[in-house]
Enzyme design. Structure first.
Site, PDB file in Angstrom:
ATOM      1  N   CYS A 162     -36.288   4.791  34.409  1.00 15.01           N
ATOM      2  CA  CYS A 162     -35.671   3.493  34.116  1.00 15.01           C
ATOM      3  C   CYS A 162     -36.657   2.374  34.443  1.00 15.01           C
ATOM      4  CB  CYS A 162     -34.396   3.330  34.928  1.00 15.01           C
ATOM      5  SG  CYS A 162     -33.698   1.683  34.755  1.00 15.01           S
TER       6      CYS A 162
ATOM      7  N   LEU B 179     -36.732  -7.412 -15.034  1.00 18.32           N
ATOM      8  CA  LEU B 179     -36.675  -8.843 -15.346  1.00 18.32           C
ATOM      9  C   LEU B 179     -37.978  -9.501 -14.908  1.00 18.32           C
ATOM     10  CD1 LEU B 179     -33.123  -9.868 -14.059  1.00 18.32           C
ATOM     11  CD2 LEU B 179     -33.880  -9.873 -16.435  1.00 18.32           C
TER      12      LEU B 179
ATOM     13  N   LYS C 132     -35.824 -16.140  -8.261  1.00 18.94           N
ATOM     14  CA  LYS C 132     -35.655 -15.469  -6.968  1.00 18.94           C
ATOM     15  C   LYS C 132     -35.531 -16.471  -5.826  1.00 18.94           C
ATOM     16  CE  LYS C 132     -37.020 -11.442  -6.407  1.00 18.94           C
ATOM     17  NZ  LYS C 132     -36.538 -10.072  -6.292  1.00 18.94           N
TER      18      LYS C 132
ATOM     19  N   GLU D 246     -26.076 -16.531 -13.920  1.00 15.42           N
ATOM     20  CA  GLU D 246     -25.170 -15.767 -13.043  1.00 15.42           C
ATOM     21  C   GLU D 246     -25.956 -15.261 -11.843  1.00 15.42           C
ATOM     22  OE1 GLU D 246     -24.594 -13.236 -16.297  1.00 15.42           O
ATOM     23  OE2 GLU D 246     -25.642 -11.529 -15.412  1.00 15.42           O
TER      24      GLU D 246
ATOM     25  N   TYR E  28       2.294   2.033  -3.353  1.00 19.15           N
ATOM     26  CA  TYR E  28       1.277   2.627  -4.234  1.00 19.15           C
ATOM     27  C   TYR E  28       1.111   4.108  -3.885  1.00 19.15           C
ATOM     28  CZ  TYR E  28      -3.124   3.807  -6.415  1.00 19.15           C
ATOM     29  OH  TYR E  28      -4.079   4.436  -7.169  1.00 19.15           O
ATOM     30  N   ASP E  29       1.037   4.397  -2.587  1.00 22.75           N
ATOM     31  CA  ASP E  29       0.851   5.784  -2.156  1.00 22.75           C
ATOM     32  C   ASP E  29       1.989   6.679  -2.632  1.00 22.75           C
ATOM     33  OD1 ASP E  29      -1.445   5.017  -0.950  1.00 22.75           O
ATOM     34  OD2 ASP E  29      -0.611   4.910   1.081  1.00 22.75           O
TER      35      ASP E  29
ATOM     36  N   CYS F 250     -35.041   0.476  37.639  1.00 17.72           N
ATOM     37  CA  CYS F 250     -34.824   1.049  38.975  1.00 17.72           C
ATOM     38  C   CYS F 250     -35.607   2.335  39.212  1.00 17.72           C
ATOM     39  CB  CYS F 250     -33.337   1.286  39.221  1.00 17.72           C
ATOM     40  SG  CYS F 250     -32.668   2.651  38.260  1.00 17.72           S
TER      41      CYS F 250
ATOM     42  N   CYS G 233     -30.007   5.307  31.757  1.00 20.07           N
ATOM     43  CA  CYS G 233     -30.273   5.327  33.191  1.00 20.07           C
ATOM     44  C   CYS G 233     -28.955   5.739  33.854  1.00 20.07           C
ATOM     45  CB  CYS G 233     -30.702   3.930  33.651  1.00 20.07           C
ATOM     46  SG  CYS G 233     -30.623   3.752  35.440  1.00 20.07           S
TER      47      CYS G 233
ATOM     48  N   ASP H 233       0.831  -1.212   0.000  1.00 19.48           N
ATOM     49  CA  ASP H 233       0.000   0.000   0.000  1.00 19.48           C
ATOM     50  C   ASP H 233       0.864   1.260   0.000  1.00 19.48           C
ATOM     51  OD1 ASP H 233      -1.974  -1.795   0.225  1.00 19.48           O
ATOM     52  OD2 ASP H 233      -2.829  -1.023   2.102  1.00 19.48           O
TER      53      ASP H 233
ATOM     54  N   ASP I 195     -27.815  -8.103  -5.412  1.00 17.06           N
ATOM     55  CA  ASP I 195     -28.822  -7.329  -4.707  1.00 17.06           C
ATOM     56  C   ASP I 195     -28.249  -5.957  -4.358  1.00 17.06           C
ATOM     57  OD1 ASP I 195     -31.170  -6.723  -3.572  1.00 17.06           O
ATOM     58  OD2 ASP I 195     -30.957  -8.017  -1.812  1.00 17.06           O
TER      59      ASP I 195
ATOM     60  N   LYS J 213     -27.901 -12.925  -9.204  1.00 18.01           N
ATOM     61  CA  LYS J 213     -28.683 -11.690  -9.282  1.00 18.01           C
ATOM     62  C   LYS J 213     -28.218 -10.836  -8.105  1.00 18.01           C
ATOM     63  CE  LYS J 213     -33.421 -10.018  -9.788  1.00 18.01           C
ATOM     64  NZ  LYS J 213     -33.213  -8.811  -9.029  1.00 18.01           N
TER      65      LYS J 213
ATOM     66  N   TYR K 257     -22.606  -6.435 -16.093  1.00 19.93           N
ATOM     67  CA  TYR K 257     -23.027  -7.712 -16.668  1.00 19.93           C
ATOM     68  C   TYR K 257     -23.700  -7.619 -18.038  1.00 19.93           C
ATOM     69  CZ  TYR K 257     -27.050  -6.061 -13.960  1.00 19.93           C
ATOM     70  OH  TYR K 257     -28.036  -5.303 -13.410  1.00 19.93           O
TER      71      TYR K 257
HETATM   72  S1  IVH Z   1     -29.985  -8.421 -16.464  1.00 23.06           S
HETATM   73  C1  IVH Z   1     -31.866  -6.342 -19.981  1.00 23.06           C
HETATM   74  N1  IVH Z   1     -28.384  -9.489 -14.695  1.00 23.06           N
HETATM   75  O1  IVH Z   1     -32.172  -7.055 -11.246  1.00 23.06           O
HETATM   76  C2  IVH Z   1     -30.990  -6.713 -18.840  1.00 23.06           C
HETATM   77  N2  IVH Z   1     -29.972  -7.907 -13.932  1.00 23.06           N
HETATM   78  O2  IVH Z   1     -35.031  -7.324 -10.946  1.00 23.06           O
HETATM   79  C3  IVH Z   1     -31.755  -6.858 -17.584  1.00 23.06           C
HETATM   80  N3  IVH Z   1     -29.841  -7.431 -11.534  1.00 23.06           N
HETATM   81  O3  IVH Z   1     -32.981  -4.158 -13.031  1.00 23.06           O
HETATM   82  C4  IVH Z   1     -30.941  -7.005 -16.405  1.00 23.06           C
HETATM   83  N4  IVH Z   1     -28.173  -8.791 -11.090  1.00 23.06           N
HETATM   84  O4  IVH Z   1     -30.781  -4.169 -11.684  1.00 23.06           O
HETATM   85  C5  IVH Z   1     -29.402  -8.631 -14.909  1.00 23.06           C
HETATM   86  N5  IVH Z   1     -26.879 -10.487 -13.230  1.00 23.06           N
HETATM   87  C6  IVH Z   1     -27.871  -9.641 -13.453  1.00 23.06           C
HETATM   88  C7  IVH Z   1     -28.435  -8.888 -12.412  1.00 23.06           C
HETATM   89  C8  IVH Z   1     -29.507  -8.029 -12.696  1.00 23.06           C
HETATM   90  C9  IVH Z   1     -29.026  -7.912 -10.593  1.00 23.06           C
HETATM   91  C10 IVH Z   1     -30.916  -6.437 -11.295  1.00 23.06           C
HETATM   92  C11 IVH Z   1     -31.023  -5.379 -12.342  1.00 23.06           C
HETATM   93  C12 IVH Z   1     -32.446  -5.436 -12.805  1.00 23.06           C
HETATM   94  C13 IVH Z   1     -33.106  -6.117 -11.656  1.00 23.06           C
HETATM   95  C14 IVH Z   1     -34.417  -6.762 -12.052  1.00 23.06           C
END
Ligand code: IVH
Length: 737
Positions: free
Chosen positions: A473, A140, A379, A170, A93-94, A476, A491, A90, A174, A172, A283
Site C-alpha cells: 500500500c 463523407l 465536424k 441534421e 403490454y407484458d 501504509c 489494501c 408496462d 456518433d 451527425k 437517415y
Molecule cells: S450521410 C451517402 N448522415 O458519418 C450518405 N451520415 O463520417 C452518407 N453519419 O459513414 C452518409 N450521421 O456513418 C450521413 N446524419 C447523417 C449521419 C451520417 C452519422 C456517419 C455515417 C458515415 C459517417 C461519415
C-alpha cells in the site's frame, strides 16, 4: 418485372423519372411529418387494446384474431420506442405480449417473422456472414470551419450552375453505421458498414433494437425492395449505466457510447445485445426497387422529404432534428449554434451533416470514389487530445481499492483542462501497454470522464519506462491483496491512513454529516497531528491545541467545535450514509433508518431479511450484512453512540400526514422551493422519497428542464407526473408561483 432505381449509384436512371417537385416551406420551423398512425387508427387500436385487456380471446377465436393482437403490440412498441409516448402501462403490454406468445407457441406455423415475439434471439452466432451492400456505403467529406463550408457550397453552385442551393441539415450521429434491407415489407438483412462495399450480417442483433420496425408498409407505395442507411447509438444515460455495471464487475469502462454501440452490434449473444438498449436513427434511402408502373413516392424527391417519409413508415429518422435552409450562410449559422447545444442532447453527436436537399440535384452533382459531392460533414471540436504521461499516482480509496491515476501534461479537451486521468486497474495498463513518457491519446466525450484511448507507440523514443504496480500500500505499506474474483488490488488494513482520510472526508461531507468549516485541508492536518486516527475521534478533538496550527484563530476553532457538536443531532439516515457502506447511498440509508428500531439491530439481520427493505437488492444486502459482521465497524458505531450520536431508528416514529403511503421523486429545477426543502416536506407529511423512477413511484414532481427521469416516468402509466404547484397543494400550501 420490377423497375429498379438504385438511388445515388453510378448507374442512375434519368432524373426526369422523378416527379416534379412542388415548392416547399423552408427555414427553421419546418413542420413535423405525420406519424405512422392516424388519429383514427390510434383510437381504434386503443379500443382494441382495452378490449383484449378486459376480455382476452381464447381457442379458435384467438387464432382468428391473432393478426389484430400482433398489430396492437406493434402499435404499442412504436408508441413506446419511437414516439416515447406510451399509451399503456408496462404491465399491460407484458400481458398482451404473453397472450401472443402462448398463442404462437401452440401454432408455430402462424408465426410471422415480423411478429413482436420474433425479436427474441435464440442461441449464439458463431461468426457473422459477409454480405454486399446493394449500393456502396460512401463516407463523407469533412469540414471544420465555416470557410470550408462556404467553399464547398461555391463548388456545388459552380457545378450546378445555380445561384443558391437549398440544404437540409441534421446531426451527425456518433455511433455505428448500418444498412438495412427490406423485401416485401420485411426486414431481411441488416449489416455493418464494413469496408463500404461489404459488411457483416448482424441482422440478429439489429432485430433487438426496439425502435426499428421488423416490417413496414413499403408495398403500399409499390416498393418491393428498399435499402436504408442509418446509425446505431447508445444514449449517454444507457452508456453511463453500462459503465457502472462494468465497474461493479471490476471491469474497466468503455471510452465512449460509440464503442459501446459498435461492440454491442458485434456481440455473439443477441439476447445480451437486446439488454443494452441501443437506438437507431435512419437517415438515408439508398436504393428502391418499384413495381412496374409505380411512381417514386413523392417524399423521396428531397432529402427532408425522405426523412419525413421514413418517419411515416415507422422509422426513427432525424425528421424532428432536421432543418432546411436556403443558402449556405444560414446553414453555417445553424451548425455553429447547434454545437453549443451538443451536450444537451441525450446522445452523442460529433458534428452536423449538410446535404443538398433536392435528390435530382444530388444526382447531378454525383460523387467521388470516396464521398458524395452533395453532402459534407461539419465536424465539431474534437474531444480528444494528446499529452505526455509523466507519472502514475496510486490512490487508495475508502474501501482500500488502489487506483492508478495518470498524471499528464495539461491538455485542453472540449473546453476543460485535463491533468489527471484514471487508469482504473492493473489490467487496463497491461492491455493498453502504457508506459511512463508515452504520448497518450485522451478522450473526454460529452459529460463522460476523461479516458485514455491508447498510447501512441510509434512516437516512442526508447526512453519510456514500464509502470510498476506496487505490491504494498503506497500509504501504509501493508501488502496489497487481490481477491480472486476482482481485478482491483486492495489494501486490507482498515486502519490505513489513506483509507481513514477518505472515510473522514466522506463522513463529514455535505450529504452525510454536513460538518461545515472542517474541509479536506484541516482533516489532513488533524490526521497528521495524530488527532484523527479514525472517525469517532472527530468527537474528541483537542480544541485547546488547535490554535497552535497556522491559520486557525479562536473564532474558527469555536465555529468548528459548534459545527461538530451540532452534527451529533443529525438523523440516523445521515449517519448511515456517512458510514460509507458500499452501495448504500442516501436513499437506501433512509430506507434502513425507517426499518430499524436501533442501527445495531442490523447485526441480527440475515441477507434475506435485509433484501426486504425497500431499495435493497441482493448486492446491497450482501454488503450491509458484511459491514455489520465486522467487529471494527461495530466498535466504531458503539463509540459514536457513546459520544452522543443517536443510532435509534424511526421505525416507531412514522409520521402520519397528507402523503402517508405515497412515494415521491423530484426532477428538474423547482421555482419556489429548494430541492432539499421539498424533500423535507414529503417526509414531514408522511410520504417517502425514492431514488429512481420505477413502478414503485407514485408521484414524479417535474420542475423546469426535467430530463430523462421525466421521459422514463411518462412510460409508466401508474406514475403521476405533477408540477410544483400541484405538489404544494397536496401538502396544503398554496402555490404562490
Ligand atoms: S450521410 C451517402 N448522415 O458519418 C450518405 N451520415 O463520417 C452518407 N453519419 O459513414 C452518409 N450521421 O456513418 C450521413 N446524419 C447523417 C449521419 C451520417 C452519422 C456517419 C455515417 C458515415 C459517417 C461519415
Amino acid at each position: 418485372m420490377q423497375f429498379a432505381i438504385p438511388l445515388y449509384s453510378p448507374c442512375l436512371p434519368p432524373t426526369d423519372v422523378l416527379p416534379h417537385r412542388e415548392p416547399r416551406e423552408t427555414g427553421l420551423s419546418l413542420t413535423h411529418s405525420r406519424a405512422m398512425y392516424t388519429t383514427e387508427q390510434t383510437k381504434e387500436l386503443q379500443h382494441h387494446t382495452r378490449d383484449w385487456l378486459s376480455k382476452p380471446a381464447e381457442g379458435a377465436d384467438l387464432m382468428k384474431r391473432l393478426h389484430q393482437l400482433r398489430d396492437i403490440l406493434r402499435f404499442h412498441e412504436y408508441r413506446y420506442y419511437v414516439l416515447n409516448d406510451p399509451l399503456i402501462a408496462d404491465g399491460e403490454y407484458d400481458r398482451l405480449y404473453k397472450m401472443l406468445e402462448s398463442a404462437e407457441r401452440g401454432h408455430p406455423e402462424v408465426v410471422s417473422p415480423d411478429s413482436p415475439t420474433q425479436r427474441v434471439a435464440k442461441g449464439l452466432s458463431s461468426t457473422f456472414r459477409t454480405v454486399q451492400h446493394l449500393v456502396p456505403m460512401l463516407s463523407l467529406e469533412n469540414s471544420y470551419e465555416e470557410a470550408e463550408l462556404l467553399d464547398w457550397d461555391r463548388k456545388a453552385r459552380e457545378l450546378s450552375g445555380l445561384e443558391e442551393i437549398e440544404y437540409c441539415v441534421e446531426p451527425k450521429f456518433d455511433g455505428a453505421s448500418i444498412s438495412l434491407l427490406y423485401e416485401n415489407d420485411l426486414l431481411v438483412r441488416g449489416a455493418t458498414r464494413g469496408d463500404g462495399v461489404e459488411g457483416e450480417d448482424i441482422t440478429v442483433n439489429l432485430r433487438q433494437i426496439r425502435s426499428m420496425p421488423l416490417s413496414a408498409p413499403f408495398s403500399r407505395h409499390g416498393i418491393r425492395q428498399i435499402e436504408i442507411r442509418g446509425e446505431v447509438l447508445m444514449t449517454k444515460e444507457h452508456f453511463r449505466k453500462y459503465n457502472e455495471q462494468l465497474a461493479e464487475q471490476n471491469l474497466p469502462p468503455l471510452a465512449n457510447p460509440r464503442n459501446a454501440a459498435s461492440g454491442t452490434l458485434r456481440l455473439k449473444d443477441a439476447s445480451e445485445a437486446g439488454k443494452r438498449n441501443l437506438e437507431a436513427f435512419l437517415y438515408h434511402v439508398s436504393y428502391v426497387s418499384l413495381d412496374e408502373g409505380a411512381p417514386m413516392p413523392a417524399g423521396l424527391v428531397t432529402h427532408a422529404g425522405s426523412l419525413a417519409w421514413l418517419w411515416e413508415m415507422g422509422f426513427r429518422s432525424p425528421d424532428r432534428e432536421k432543418r432546411v435552409f436556403k443558402g449556405i450562410h444560414e446553414v453555417a449559422r445553424h451548425c455553429l449554434a447547434f454545437e453549443q447545444q451538443r451536450d444537451e442532447l441525450p446522445y452523442e453527436i460529433d458534428g452536423m451533416v449538410v446535404k443538398v436537399d433536392s435528390v435530382a440535384l444530388q444526382e447531378r452533382l454525383g460523387m467521388t470514389t470516396h464521398h458524395p459531392r452533395w453532402a459534407i460533414a461539419f465536424k465539431f471540436k474534437a474531444r480528444q487530445g494528446t499529452s505526455t504521461l509523466r507519472q502514475v499516482e496510486f490512490q487508495v480509496g475508502r474501501t482500500g481499492s488502489v487506483t492508478p491515476v495518470a498524471k499528464i501534461d495539461p491538455v485542453a479537451i472540449g473546453g476543460v483542462t485535463v491533468t489527471s486521468v484514471s487508469m482504473h486497474n492493473e489490467e487496463f495498463i497491461l492491455d493498453k501497454d502504457l508506459r511512463i513518457g508515452d504520448q497518450l491519446l485522451v478522450e473526454r466525450a460529452g459529460d463522460v470522464i476523461p479516458y485514455i484511448v491508447m498510447s501512441l507507440a510509434e512516437l516512442r523514443t526508447g526512453r519510456e519506462e514500464p509502470i510498476r504496480f506496487p505490491t504494498q500500500c503506497p500509504a501504509c505499506g501493508t501488502d496489497l491483496v487481490k481477491p480472486a474474483e476482482e481485478a482491483v488490488w486492495r489494501c486490507p488494513n482498515t486502519q490505513c491512513g489513506a483509507q481513514v482520510l477518505e472515510r473522514l472526508m466522506h463522513f463529514t461531507s455535505k450529504d452525510a454529516m454536513d460538518i461545515r468549516g472542517l474541509g479536506e485541508a484541516n482533516i489532513r492536518r488533524f490526521h497528521e497531528a495524530g488527532w484523527l486516527p479514525d472517525v469517532p475521534s472527530l468527537y474528541s478533538l483537542p480544541y485547546e491545541r488547535m490554535q497552535e496550527l497556522e491559520g486557525l484563530g479562536a473564532r474558527s476553532v469555536n465555529n468548528l467545535r459548534e459545527a461538530i457538536e451540532k452534527s451529533k443531532g443529525q438523523p440516523l439516515h445521515r449517519i448511515i450514509n456517512a458510514l460509507g457502506i458500499r452501495y448504500v447511498g442516501e436513499t437506501t440509508a433512509k430506507a434502513i433508518a425507517r426499518e430499524v428500531g436501533h442501527l445495531l439491530d442490523l447485526k441480527d439481520y440475515s441477507p434475506e431479511r435485509l433484501q426486504q427493505i425497500e431499495d435493497v437488492g441482493v448486492k446491497v444486502a450482501d454488503s450491509i450484512h458484511r459491514f455489520f459482521h465486522d467487529a471494527d465497524n461495530i466498535r466504531i458505531l458503539e463509540r459514536l453512540e457513546a459520544q452522543g450520536l443517536s443510532l435509534s431508528g424511526n421505525r416507531l416514529q412514522a409520521v402520519e400526514g397528507a402523503l402517508t403511503g405515497k412515494t415521491f421523486l423530484f426532477t428538474g429545477s423547482l421555482q419556489n422551493l429548494k430541492r432539499s426543502e421539498a424533500e423535507a416536506m414529503v417526509e414531514a407529511n408522511g410520504g417517502r422519497l425514492l431514488s429512481g423512477v420505477s413502478s414503485k413511484l407514485d408521484f414524479l414532481v417535474a420542475g423546469e428542464d426535467a430530463g430523462s427521469k421525466l421521459e422514463k416516468a411518462r412510460k409508466i402509466a401508474s406514475v403521476h407526473i405533477i408540477d410544483e404547484g400541484e405538489f404544494l397543494r397536496m401538502v396544503g400550501r398554496e402555490d404562490n408561483g
